[in-house]
Design a protein around this motif. Sequence first.
Motif, PDB file in Angstrom:
ATOM      1  N   GLN A 154       0.979  -1.330  -0.005  1.00  0.00           N
ATOM      2  CA  GLN A 154      -0.044  -0.180  -0.049  1.00  0.00           C
ATOM      3  C   GLN A 154       0.656   1.159  -0.141  1.00  0.00           C
ATOM      4  OE1 GLN A 154      -3.171  -0.497  -0.449  1.00  0.00           O
ATOM      5  NE2 GLN A 154      -3.051  -2.504   0.064  1.00  0.00           N
ATOM      6  N   ALA A 155       2.115   1.184   0.331  1.00  0.00           N
ATOM      7  CA  ALA A 155       3.102   2.363   0.292  1.00  0.00           C
ATOM      8  C   ALA A 155       4.209   1.968  -0.461  1.00  0.00           C
ATOM      9  CB  ALA A 155       3.308   2.520   1.796  1.00  0.00           C
ATOM     10  N   ARG A 156       4.204   2.331  -1.880  1.00  0.00           N
ATOM     11  CA  ARG A 156       5.277   1.706  -2.721  1.00  0.00           C
ATOM     12  C   ARG A 156       6.520   2.940  -2.703  1.00  0.00           C
ATOM     13  NH1 ARG A 156       3.880  -1.653  -7.017  1.00  0.00           N
ATOM     14  NH2 ARG A 156       1.766  -2.511  -6.716  1.00  0.00           N
ATOM     15  N   HIS A 157       6.181   3.924  -2.171  1.00  0.00           N
ATOM     16  CA  HIS A 157       7.501   4.934  -2.198  1.00  0.00           C
ATOM     17  C   HIS A 157       7.950   5.323  -0.725  1.00  0.00           C
ATOM     18  CE1 HIS A 157       6.373   5.032  -6.581  1.00  0.00           C
ATOM     19  NE2 HIS A 157       4.999   5.320  -6.021  1.00  0.00           N
ATOM     20  N   HIS A 158       7.420   4.906   0.180  1.00  0.00           N
ATOM     21  CA  HIS A 158       7.941   5.109   1.524  1.00  0.00           C
ATOM     22  C   HIS A 158       9.111   4.329   2.257  1.00  0.00           C
ATOM     23  CE1 HIS A 158       5.019   8.565   1.335  1.00  0.00           C
ATOM     24  NE2 HIS A 158       4.122   7.641   1.217  1.00  0.00           N
ATOM     25  N   LEU A 159      10.119   4.803   2.296  1.00  0.00           N
ATOM     26  CA  LEU A 159      11.292   3.889   2.766  1.00  0.00           C
ATOM     27  C   LEU A 159      10.743   3.493   4.414  1.00  0.00           C
ATOM     28  CD1 LEU A 159      13.776   2.583   3.016  1.00  0.00           C
ATOM     29  CD2 LEU A 159      14.992   4.725   3.587  1.00  0.00           C
ATOM     30  N   GLU A 160      10.135   4.122   5.072  1.00  0.00           N
ATOM     31  CA  GLU A 160       9.664   3.889   6.433  1.00  0.00           C
ATOM     32  C   GLU A 160       8.939   2.607   6.467  1.00  0.00           C
ATOM     33  OE1 GLU A 160       9.498   6.828   5.350  1.00  0.00           O
ATOM     34  OE2 GLU A 160      11.222   8.035   6.348  1.00  0.00           O
ATOM     35  N   SER A 161       7.944   2.544   5.573  1.00  0.00           N
ATOM     36  CA  SER A 161       7.056   1.509   5.478  1.00  0.00           C
ATOM     37  C   SER A 161       7.715   0.275   4.977  1.00  0.00           C
ATOM     38  CB  SER A 161       5.956   1.452   4.258  1.00  0.00           C
ATOM     39  OG  SER A 161       5.114   0.703   4.167  1.00  0.00           O
ATOM     40  N   TYR A 162       8.777   0.323   4.231  1.00  0.00           N
ATOM     41  CA  TYR A 162       9.501  -1.077   3.907  1.00  0.00           C
ATOM     42  C   TYR A 162      10.591  -1.467   5.287  1.00  0.00           C
ATOM     43  CZ  TYR A 162       7.593  -0.251  -0.629  1.00  0.00           C
ATOM     44  OH  TYR A 162       6.991  -0.472  -1.695  1.00  0.00           O
ATOM     45  N   LEU A 163      10.940  -0.308   5.792  1.00  0.00           N
ATOM     46  CA  LEU A 163      12.034  -0.746   6.956  1.00  0.00           C
ATOM     47  C   LEU A 163      10.940  -1.455   8.005  1.00  0.00           C
ATOM     48  CD1 LEU A 163      13.800   2.865   7.603  1.00  0.00           C
ATOM     49  CD2 LEU A 163      14.601   0.514   6.726  1.00  0.00           C
ATOM     50  N   HIS A 164       9.603  -1.193   8.178  1.00  0.00           N
ATOM     51  CA  HIS A 164       8.846  -1.670   8.938  1.00  0.00           C
ATOM     52  C   HIS A 164       8.502  -3.258   8.499  1.00  0.00           C
ATOM     53  CE1 HIS A 164       5.473  -2.355  11.842  1.00  0.00           C
ATOM     54  NE2 HIS A 164       4.673  -2.295  10.842  1.00  0.00           N
ATOM     55  N   SER A 165       8.349  -3.160   7.435  1.00  0.00           N
ATOM     56  CA  SER A 165       8.154  -4.620   6.771  1.00  0.00           C
ATOM     57  C   SER A 165       9.078  -5.512   6.796  1.00  0.00           C
ATOM     58  CB  SER A 165       7.794  -4.521   5.108  1.00  0.00           C
ATOM     59  OG  SER A 165       9.073  -4.128   4.721  1.00  0.00           O
ATOM     60  N   ALA A 166      10.492  -4.863   6.958  1.00  0.00           N
ATOM     61  CA  ALA A 166      11.897  -5.732   7.292  1.00  0.00           C
ATOM     62  C   ALA A 166      11.835  -6.217   8.732  1.00  0.00           C
ATOM     63  CB  ALA A 166      12.904  -4.901   7.059  1.00  0.00           C
ATOM     64  N   ASN A 167      11.160  -5.557   9.648  1.00  0.00           N
ATOM     65  CA  ASN A 167      11.267  -6.032  11.105  1.00  0.00           C
ATOM     66  C   ASN A 167       9.855  -6.681  11.258  1.00  0.00           C
ATOM     67  OD1 ASN A 167      12.986  -4.375  12.999  1.00  0.00           O
ATOM     68  ND2 ASN A 167      12.763  -3.039  11.378  1.00  0.00           N
ATOM     69  N   GLN A 168       9.112  -6.634  10.371  1.00  0.00           N
ATOM     70  CA  GLN A 168       7.754  -7.730  10.380  1.00  0.00           C
ATOM     71  C   GLN A 168       8.160  -9.024   9.930  1.00  0.00           C
ATOM     72  OE1 GLN A 168       4.800  -5.216   8.125  1.00  0.00           O
ATOM     73  NE2 GLN A 168       3.758  -5.260   9.692  1.00  0.00           N
TER      74      GLN A 168
END
Length: 301
Positions: A154-168
Motif C-alpha cells: 500500500q506504500a510503494r514509495h515510503h522507505l519507512e514502510s519498507y523498514l517496518h516490513s523488514a522488521n515484520q
Amino acid sequence: MSTPSRWPLPPESIRFVLPRRMVTQLASHPLSEQLYPLGIGYYQLARGHEMRRERHDDFLLIYCLEGSGRVTFGESQKRRVIKAGDLLVLPRGTPHHYWTEQKDPWSIYWIHFDGSLSQAFVDQLNMDPQLPLLHLGIHSRLVADFEALLDTRQARHHLESYLHSANQLRQLLSHIALLRPLARLQQDEAMDLEKVHSLMQARLHEQLDVETLANAVSLSKFHFIKKYKALTGTTPINHFIQLKIERACHLLDVTNKGIKEIAWAVGYEDAYYFSRIFRKVMGISPSEYRAIRLGQSSYTS
C-alpha cells in the motif's frame, strides 16, 4: 531476486515485488540490511501454479494453507509432498521445482527474502537440511503476520514502510521458530508436553522429580528426558526451576511477602538456597529484584 513466477494472477490473489530502488536502500540501511523482503504474495486455489529454478539467488518461504503440492529440490532432486499447514523453506543456491495438484490446488503465502542474517534466521528454524519442510499446522497469528507483510504494497514509495516490513519479517521468522517445538509435538504423539507443563504449574509450591513427570506421560526416565530436551531445548528440571523463579518474580512484584515466605511459596524451605537459585537464573538477588520494582534500583545496575 530469483525470477518470479509467470503464473497468470487471478483477481483474488496477490503478487507484490518490491521496487528495485527500495531493495537497494533496504540492503544498505542499518535497520534492514540484515533481513528484508524482496517479494511477497498470496495465491488462492492456484490451479496450474508451477515454478522451476535452476538458479536461486535468495531465500524463499512458502506456507500452505489448503490444498496440496509437490516439490523437488537440491542436486539430487529429492521429492516431497506439501500439504495444508506445511512450511517450505528453500535457502539460497537450492535448485527447485514446485507445483500444485490440479485436483487439489493449493492456497499459499510466499516470501522471497535476503540480507546478511538470512541464513542465521533459517538456521534458527532448526530444520533438517535434507528436508526443508516443516509441518506447523494452521496458525491464525502466523497468517496475520503474512497479511501484515502484504500491507507493505500500500506504500510503494515510503522507505519507512519498507523498514517496518523488514522488521515484520524478523517477527514472522522468529514466530515460526517459536512454533517449531509445537510442530515437533504434533509429530510425536507419545509425548504430551501440555500435560507435563500443567503438572509443573500445579506443583510450583513443592519439589517435583523427573520420575514423577516421566510417569505422567508413561515414559521411562531416560526416554522422557531425551524427548523433552528434543522438544524444548532444555531439561525438564531446568524448565521447572524457570517456572518457579517466574512465579517468585510475580510474588515479588505484587505482594509484600518476605523472601523466606516467597521461597516457601515456590517450594524452597531454605531461603538462602532459593536466593542462590534466583540469582543464577535472574542475575540478581530477590531483594535486588524487588528494589527495581520499588524504584530503588535500575534494570542494568
